[in-house]
Enzyme design. Structure first.
Site, PDB file in Angstrom:
ATOM      1  CE  LYS A  64      -3.857   2.134   2.570  1.00  0.00           C
ATOM      2  NZ  LYS A  64      -4.819   1.978   3.679  1.00  0.00           N
TER       3      LYS A  64
ATOM      4  CB  SER B 250      -8.056   4.163   2.756  1.00  0.00           C
ATOM      5  OG  SER B 250      -7.264   3.451   3.696  1.00  0.00           O
TER       6      SER B 250
ATOM      7  CB  SER C 180      -8.703   1.531   5.775  1.00  0.00           C
ATOM      8  OG  SER C 180      -9.355   2.767   5.701  1.00  0.00           O
TER       9      SER C 180
END
EC number: 6.3.5.7
Length: 493
Positions: free
Chosen positions: A78, A159, A183
């Site tokens: 990420k 997210s 998330s």
């Protein structure tokens, strides 16, 4: 032989160890999938050379008999984790072009364990969002489509939407995520994969771009519960560079995995039975209860009385911490600098922040600054912190009569891109089941359990006691084995 990109982390690790294939073959197969999936926009930066480099090292280690726990496994990172020499943006214009000269603790642990990096994954800007629509680098598009014959683009969740989309589309077998208020769990549920947010402090926050420091927690996302356990073992551990890091040994979660829940009690929170909730979600939840009973667990109803205050408290505390954390982006030391002709220092601050931050980030900074201001601090921020304590106490009391808690991960399946962007509150409501565990710092996992009537994945959430990731993983495994979720998105990209 199964296509290499269909293999799980455990299968890649074991197959490479046994000499069934080389790590380079695996890396090349995933690199090819990444290169062919531009339509998903899952990656901000692709690093095929780094994946091959790590694969060559893994093959050399196998020849030398010095294999590491993740030798031969390429993963996605990420783009909130700082990676030495590779651009790290937090999906914001503010950090576009920022190349760290150091490695985050979690990513370093994964490289030390033998993993390779396929690239940096897209996300909501500064991890603020539930749909991956706030990224400066464009929306991530879910590989899933509704079964109505249309081709409406769906949100992969957020997210960590790049992570969830990439795993579901077989662009990587596993990825890192971060979870501040859902998330990891919500995008996992939206795309039919698994993901676990460990106990707050299990994984170091050092080198992760900060959103809300008392809530942020790194965790793994993968297709199976076992893969999440393997990844988490290699991400967790004490770090003196993080003041909130837990100084506890890392258990061998994979070795202790068991779907036999004899002697365990599962709590079902009555406050999570929301009025007007999607009947598919309710049906999946009831099916999940039956699955855990089948695994020999006892099931009891529990009460978490302050649940209705969790979301309002979260959307005071998280923006307050974000407004403080994001004050550092001033255009002076790193990141974007917007210096209008003849401008002074204050003008530069204003211009840089106006240009660098997206609308959702600005909204949260403004909310945070407001609730921390002198006239409102006690009315909002102090009260929200009191509510947070009450929510943690609710869980503590509930765990007196149960070992884990079962609930839905999200109140709906994936929604269409653009469907909720006009109404921030509707978007925030998406976190209603995920936020309470975050406020209490508890380990919580999402496991895919069913498809809804539109053919989209739905996830069940297991919440555990502090430090009891094992209990969460075991209940997750029991659901995984009984749900038999093997559905995958039909390739359109």
């Amino acid at each position: 032989m199964t296509e290499l990109t269909n293999l799980t982390v455990a299968q890649i690790r074991d197959g490479h160890r046994a000499g069934d294939f080389s790590a380079v073959e695996v890396a090349e197969a995933f690199n090819a999938n990444v290169a062919a999936a531009k339509a998903l926009n899952a990656f901000i930066v692709e690093t095929p050379d780094l994946a091959i480099e790590a694969a060559k090292a893994a093959d050399a280690d196998r020849a030398a008999g010095t294999l590491k726990p993740l030798s031969g496994v390429p993963i996605g990172m990420k783009d909130l984790f700082c990676t030495n020499g590779v651009q790290t943006t937090a999906a914001s214009h503010m950090l576009e072009g920022f190349v760290p000269r150091y490695e985050s603790t979690v990513s370093q642990k994964l490289w030390d364990a033998g993993a390779g990096m396929l690239g940096k994954l897209n996300l909501d800007q500064f991890a603020m969002g539930s749909s991956n629509e706030t990224s400066y680098f464009g929306n991530v598009i879910s590989p899933w489509r509704r079964n109505d014959g249309g081709n409406a683009a769906l949100a992969p969740g957020g997210s960590s939407g790049g992570s969830s989309a990439a795993i579901a589309a077989r662009l990587c077998p596993a990825a890192t995520g971060t979870d501040t208020g859902g998330s990891i769990r919500q995008p996992a549920a939206f795309t039919g994969i698994s993901g676990i947010k460990p106990t707050y402090g299990r994984c170091s926050r050092w080198g992760i771009v900060a959103f809300a420091s008392s809530l942020d927690q790194a965790g793994p996302m993968a297709r199976t519960v076992r893969d999440c356990a393997i990844m988490l073992e290699n991400m967790a551990g004490f770090d003196p560079k993080d003041a909130t890091s837990l100084d506890l040994p890392v258990p061998n979660w994979e070795a202790a995995l068991s779907s036999d829940l004899r002697g365990k009690t599962v709590g079902i929170p009555r406050e999570y039975r929301l009025e007007g909730i999607d009947p598919d979600i309710d049906a999946m939840w009831d099916a999940g209860i039956a699955m855990l009973k089948d695994a020999e667990a006892a099931v009891v109803e529990i009460s978490l009385p302050h649940t209705k205050y969790a979301l309002p408290a979260y959307y005071i505390i998280a923006p307050a911490e974000a407004s403080s954390n994001l004050a550092r982006y001033d255009g002076v030391r790193y990141g974007l600098r917007d210096l209008p002709q003849g401008a002074g220092l204050q003008d530069m601050y204003a211009a840089t922040r106006a240009e660098g931050f997206g609308a959702e980030v600005k909204r949260r900074i403004m909310i945070g600054t407001y609730v921390l201001s002198a006239g409102f601090y006690d009315a909002y921020y102090t009260q929200a912190q009191k509510v947070r304590t009450l929510i943690a106490r609710d869980f503590e009391a509930a765990f007196g009569s149960c070992d884990v808690i079962l609930a839905p991960t999200a109140p709906s399946a994936a929604f269409g891109l653009g469907e909720k962007m006009a109404d921030p509150l509707a978007m925030y409501l998406n976190d209603v089941f995920a936020v309470p565990a975050s406020l209490a710092g508890l380990p919580a996992m999402s496991v895919p359990a069913a498809l809804n009537r539109e053919g989209l994945p739905l996830g069940l959430q297991i919440i555990g006691k502090p430090f009891d990731e094992q209990g969460v993983l075991n209940a997750g495994l029991a659901i995984e084995e009984r749900a038999g979720f093997t559905a995958r998105a039909e390739k359109w990209w």
